[in-house]
Design a protein around this motif. Structure first.
Motif, PDB file in Angstrom:
ATOM      1  N   ARG A 245       0.843  -1.213   0.000  1.00 11.53           N
ATOM      2  CA  ARG A 245       0.000   0.000   0.000  1.00 11.53           C
ATOM      3  C   ARG A 245       0.868   1.249   0.000  1.00 11.53           C
ATOM      4  O   ARG A 245       0.571   2.236  -0.682  1.00 11.53           O
ATOM      5  CB  ARG A 245      -0.914  -0.008   1.228  1.00 11.53           C
ATOM      6  CG  ARG A 245      -2.038  -1.008   1.151  1.00 11.53           C
ATOM      7  CD  ARG A 245      -3.146  -0.652   2.137  1.00 11.53           C
ATOM      8  NE  ARG A 245      -2.646  -0.603   3.501  1.00 11.53           N
ATOM      9  CZ  ARG A 245      -2.682  -1.619   4.350  1.00 11.53           C
ATOM     10  NH1 ARG A 245      -3.190  -2.779   3.958  1.00 11.53           N
ATOM     11  NH2 ARG A 245      -2.225  -1.488   5.582  1.00 11.53           N
ATOM     12  N   GLN A 246       1.953   1.211   0.771  1.00 14.82           N
ATOM     13  CA  GLN A 246       2.842   2.372   0.808  1.00 14.82           C
ATOM     14  C   GLN A 246       3.495   2.609  -0.548  1.00 14.82           C
ATOM     15  O   GLN A 246       3.600   3.754  -1.002  1.00 14.82           O
ATOM     16  CB  GLN A 246       3.911   2.150   1.878  1.00 14.82           C
ATOM     17  CG  GLN A 246       4.832   3.345   2.074  1.00 14.82           C
ATOM     18  CD  GLN A 246       5.966   3.027   3.029  1.00 14.82           C
ATOM     19  OE1 GLN A 246       6.739   2.096   2.796  1.00 14.82           O
ATOM     20  NE2 GLN A 246       6.059   3.787   4.111  1.00 14.82           N
ATOM     21  N   ARG A 248       2.329   1.753  -3.484  1.00 13.78           N
ATOM     22  CA  ARG A 248       1.322   2.279  -4.416  1.00 13.78           C
ATOM     23  C   ARG A 248       1.040   3.752  -4.135  1.00 13.78           C
ATOM     24  O   ARG A 248       0.838   4.546  -5.073  1.00 13.78           O
ATOM     25  CB  ARG A 248       0.041   1.461  -4.303  1.00 13.78           C
ATOM     26  CG  ARG A 248       0.157   0.051  -4.862  1.00 13.78           C
ATOM     27  CD  ARG A 248      -1.214  -0.573  -5.044  1.00 13.78           C
ATOM     28  NE  ARG A 248      -1.910  -0.712  -3.784  1.00 13.78           N
ATOM     29  CZ  ARG A 248      -1.856  -1.797  -3.025  1.00 13.78           C
ATOM     30  NH1 ARG A 248      -1.099  -2.825  -3.393  1.00 13.78           N
ATOM     31  NH2 ARG A 248      -2.537  -1.859  -1.902  1.00 13.78           N
ATOM     32  N   LEU A 249       1.031   4.128  -2.846  1.00 16.99           N
ATOM     33  CA  LEU A 249       0.775   5.532  -2.501  1.00 16.99           C
ATOM     34  C   LEU A 249       1.888   6.422  -3.028  1.00 16.99           C
ATOM     35  O   LEU A 249       1.628   7.467  -3.644  1.00 16.99           O
ATOM     36  CB  LEU A 249       0.654   5.670  -0.978  1.00 16.99           C
ATOM     37  CG  LEU A 249       0.543   7.101  -0.441  1.00 16.99           C
ATOM     38  CD1 LEU A 249      -0.718   7.766  -0.973  1.00 16.99           C
ATOM     39  CD2 LEU A 249       0.569   7.106   1.087  1.00 16.99           C
ATOM     40  N   PHE A 250       3.158   6.035  -2.807  1.00 17.40           N
ATOM     41  CA  PHE A 250       4.277   6.840  -3.291  1.00 17.40           C
ATOM     42  C   PHE A 250       4.263   6.952  -4.813  1.00 17.40           C
ATOM     43  O   PHE A 250       4.500   8.026  -5.373  1.00 17.40           O
ATOM     44  CB  PHE A 250       5.592   6.241  -2.816  1.00 17.40           C
ATOM     45  CG  PHE A 250       5.905   6.532  -1.378  1.00 17.40           C
ATOM     46  CD1 PHE A 250       5.296   7.588  -0.718  1.00 17.40           C
ATOM     47  CD2 PHE A 250       6.816   5.752  -0.674  1.00 17.40           C
ATOM     48  CE1 PHE A 250       5.583   7.864   0.601  1.00 17.40           C
ATOM     49  CE2 PHE A 250       7.108   6.026   0.652  1.00 17.40           C
ATOM     50  CZ  PHE A 250       6.483   7.076   1.281  1.00 17.40           C
ATOM     51  N   HIS A 252       1.697   6.696  -6.776  1.00 19.38           N
ATOM     52  CA  HIS A 252       0.571   7.539  -7.183  1.00 19.38           C
ATOM     53  C   HIS A 252       0.889   9.013  -6.969  1.00 19.38           C
ATOM     54  O   HIS A 252       0.611   9.857  -7.849  1.00 19.38           O
ATOM     55  CB  HIS A 252      -0.672   7.143  -6.376  1.00 19.38           C
ATOM     56  CG  HIS A 252      -1.876   7.975  -6.675  1.00 19.38           C
ATOM     57  ND1 HIS A 252      -2.590   7.871  -7.849  1.00 19.38           N
ATOM     58  CD2 HIS A 252      -2.482   8.962  -5.951  1.00 19.38           C
ATOM     59  CE1 HIS A 252      -3.590   8.739  -7.840  1.00 19.38           C
ATOM     60  NE2 HIS A 252      -3.548   9.414  -6.695  1.00 19.38           N
ATOM     61  N   LEU A 253       1.474   9.336  -5.818  1.00 15.68           N
ATOM     62  CA  LEU A 253       1.819  10.730  -5.561  1.00 15.68           C
ATOM     63  C   LEU A 253       2.845  11.247  -6.569  1.00 15.68           C
ATOM     64  O   LEU A 253       2.739  12.382  -7.058  1.00 15.68           O
ATOM     65  CB  LEU A 253       2.374  10.868  -4.140  1.00 15.68           C
ATOM     66  CG  LEU A 253       1.369  10.692  -3.000  1.00 15.68           C
ATOM     67  CD1 LEU A 253       2.090  10.755  -1.657  1.00 15.68           C
ATOM     68  CD2 LEU A 253       0.277  11.737  -3.069  1.00 15.68           C
ATOM     69  N   GLU A 256       1.128  11.892  -9.774  1.00 14.63           N
ATOM     70  CA  GLU A 256       0.247  13.053  -9.693  1.00 14.63           C
ATOM     71  C   GLU A 256       1.047  14.353  -9.685  1.00 14.63           C
ATOM     72  O   GLU A 256       0.566  15.390 -10.179  1.00 14.63           O
ATOM     73  CB  GLU A 256      -0.616  12.962  -8.424  1.00 14.63           C
ATOM     74  CG  GLU A 256      -1.670  11.875  -8.472  1.00 14.63           C
ATOM     75  CD  GLU A 256      -2.677  12.118  -9.578  1.00 14.63           C
ATOM     76  OE1 GLU A 256      -3.051  13.281  -9.824  1.00 14.63           O
ATOM     77  OE2 GLU A 256      -3.104  11.137 -10.221  1.00 14.63           O
ATOM     78  N   GLN A 298      10.663   3.374  -5.973  1.00 12.39           N
ATOM     79  CA  GLN A 298       9.732   2.277  -6.226  1.00 12.39           C
ATOM     80  C   GLN A 298      10.305   1.300  -7.239  1.00 12.39           C
ATOM     81  O   GLN A 298      10.142   0.090  -7.113  1.00 12.39           O
ATOM     82  CB  GLN A 298       8.390   2.831  -6.729  1.00 12.39           C
ATOM     83  CG  GLN A 298       7.720   3.807  -5.774  1.00 12.39           C
ATOM     84  CD  GLN A 298       7.621   3.250  -4.370  1.00 12.39           C
ATOM     85  OE1 GLN A 298       7.140   2.140  -4.175  1.00 12.39           O
ATOM     86  NE2 GLN A 298       8.085   4.005  -3.389  1.00 12.39           N
TER      87      GLN A 298
END
Length: 451
Positions: A245-246, A248-250, A252-253, A256, A298
């Motif tokens: 999850r971490q 994927r969050l990084f 995604h950020l 973005e 990542q």
């Protein structure tokens, strides 16, 4: 692991050994007691006490005749046995008697001088002859023959003495041999019992943040330890899920961030040239670099298939890409290569990012003066040199830690150099910083060369 921590294996060994020793001791005592009661091991006769008391009370008078002294031991036996009788005879034939001697034993005399000890008694034909004991013993006046009855009890001291003889002659050797055998066998048994945990320990040592999905094996694990292995595997599963999850969050950020940064850079390009535009342009580049660094972090979590890479091409490409930024910041970029090809096995995208971070670090901290030189050599790898303030000696070991920044230089997020180190380690290489010939910083990135 501290050496003061107790060893579970040795605790089990000592406890098993102690428990086995206790059981063997109890078993041996029961066996000896059973043999003793049945008379098969040790036989304590009550007349032994009487014979010893009589022997110690014998004395010899002035004329050489046997006399009797009233000792405490003899007095105690007489008090216990009111009908006590005995006959004492020495080798010369002198005798002394006390009590009412049964008629059957009154005339035995010297007929049994050649017998060391004997036991008598009979009830044949309706004639009851009381039991008696005859024995040659040592006394204060020499060897004497004592004939007496067999009544009475055995004293506690004699029981303790007999038990000591039994313990030290039979029981203690048995316990010593058993203890040695237990101390030798118990560690082997415990070691075999714990051998099923060795695979779990080996697998646990392989657990790494870059190896998701690693679990401890539960095959052949003892039933008592299986809940612990299951709990650890469940915890690893939760950690893997949180780590995914971490990531994927990084990712995604970082993605973005790219869109607004691209729009901002496009708008800056439309502004007329000015010092403010240059500053804003550098700030947007730093933000874009941060986004790329997050994406690179990542990417490093996934294994790559190494290919043959020419470090000269990698460094030349990075210098050509960042030359406008360096020139705009008042630097003179320079590229040098000792030869046309210095080849290693690796990932080109990751290597370009590592060199890019080193050059951008030189641009940000080079003092906006002098030159930035990128050199490639077979013996030195890739070296990036600036003419700034350099890195203090006490900071050179910590500068590659994540989010670590020099206090005197506020720019940057502390991820660039850490990313360089991660890329170097991923390729089996290393990165370190030295003092430059003109007081600046020299970052050297070296890798194992391809055969």
């Amino acid at each position: 692991m501290s050496l003061r921590q107790p060893s579970l294996r040795w605790q089990l060994v000592w406890r098993l050994s102690s428990l086995q020793a206790v059981f063997l001791t109890v078993l041996a005592i029961l066996i000896v007691a059973a043999l003793w009661v049945t008379g098969s091991f040790v036989s304590l006769q009550p007349e032994d006490e009487t014979i010893d008391a009589i022997a110690q009370s014998i004395a010899r008078g002035e004329n050489g005749a046997l006399t009797l002294s009233q000792t405490s031991a003899l007095a105690a036996r007489r008090a216990e046995l009111p009908g006590l009788w005995f006959v004492v005879r020495d080798r010369s034939g002198a005798t002394i008697a006390a009590g009412v001697v049964p008629q059957a034993y009154a005339s035995i005399g010297g007929a049994l001088d050649g017998i060391g000890q004997a036991r008598f008694g009979s009830n044949l034909g309706g004639n009851l002859v009381p039991a008696a004991r005859l024995q040659w013993v040592h006394s204060p006046v020499g060897e004497v023959q004592i004939l007496t009855g067999v009544d009475g009890s055995v004293s506690t001291s004699r029981v303790i003495a007999a038990a000591s003889i039994v313990f030290f002659s039979a029981l203690l050797p048995l316990l010593v041999v058993t203890a040695i055998a237990t101390l030798v066998a118990a560690p082997l048994v415990v070691r075999r019992a714990f051998s099923s945990l060795d695979s779990a320990v080996a697998r646990a040592e392989e657990i790494d943040i870059n190896r998701q999905g690693t679990r401890l094996p539960d095959e052949d694990v003892p039933r008592e330890i299986l809940p612990l292995v299951g709990a650890v595997n469940d915890a690893l599963a939760r950690l893997d899920e949180g780590y995914e999850r971490q990531k994927r969050l990084f990712a995604h950020l970082a993605h973005e961030w790219r869109t607004p940064l691209a729009i901002l850079q496009a708008r800056l390009d439309g502004l007329p040239p000015s010092p403010l535009k240059e500053r804003l342009f550098e700030d947007t580049v730093r933000l874009a670099t941060l986004a790329e660094q997050f994406l690179d972090l990542q990417r490093l979590n996934y294994r790559f298939e190494p290919t043959l890479i020419n470090l000269v091409d990698v460094a030349r490409h990075v210098v050509s890409e960042l030359a406008p930024l360096a020139i705009a910041a008042n630097y003179e970029p320079c590229f040098q290569a000792d030869e046309d090809a210095v080849e290693i096995f690796g990932d080109r995208v990751a290597l370009e990012r590592a060199v890019t971070n080193l050059v951008q670090n030189a641009i940000h901290h080079g003092g906006r003066r002098g030159g930035i030189t990128v050199h490639v050599g077979r013996a030195t790898g890739i070296t990036v040199t600036d003419e700034g303030l350099g890195v203090p000696a006490d900071e050179r070991c910590r500068i590659f830690e994540p989010f670590h920044r020099l206090e005197s230089r506020g720019k940057g997020f502390g991820l660039g150099l850490n990313l360089v180190q991660e890329i170097a380690l991923l390729h089996g290489g290393e990165v370190y910083v030295m003092e430059g010939p003109r007081g600046g910083a020299v970052f050297r990135l070296s890798f194992p060369l391809a055969e």
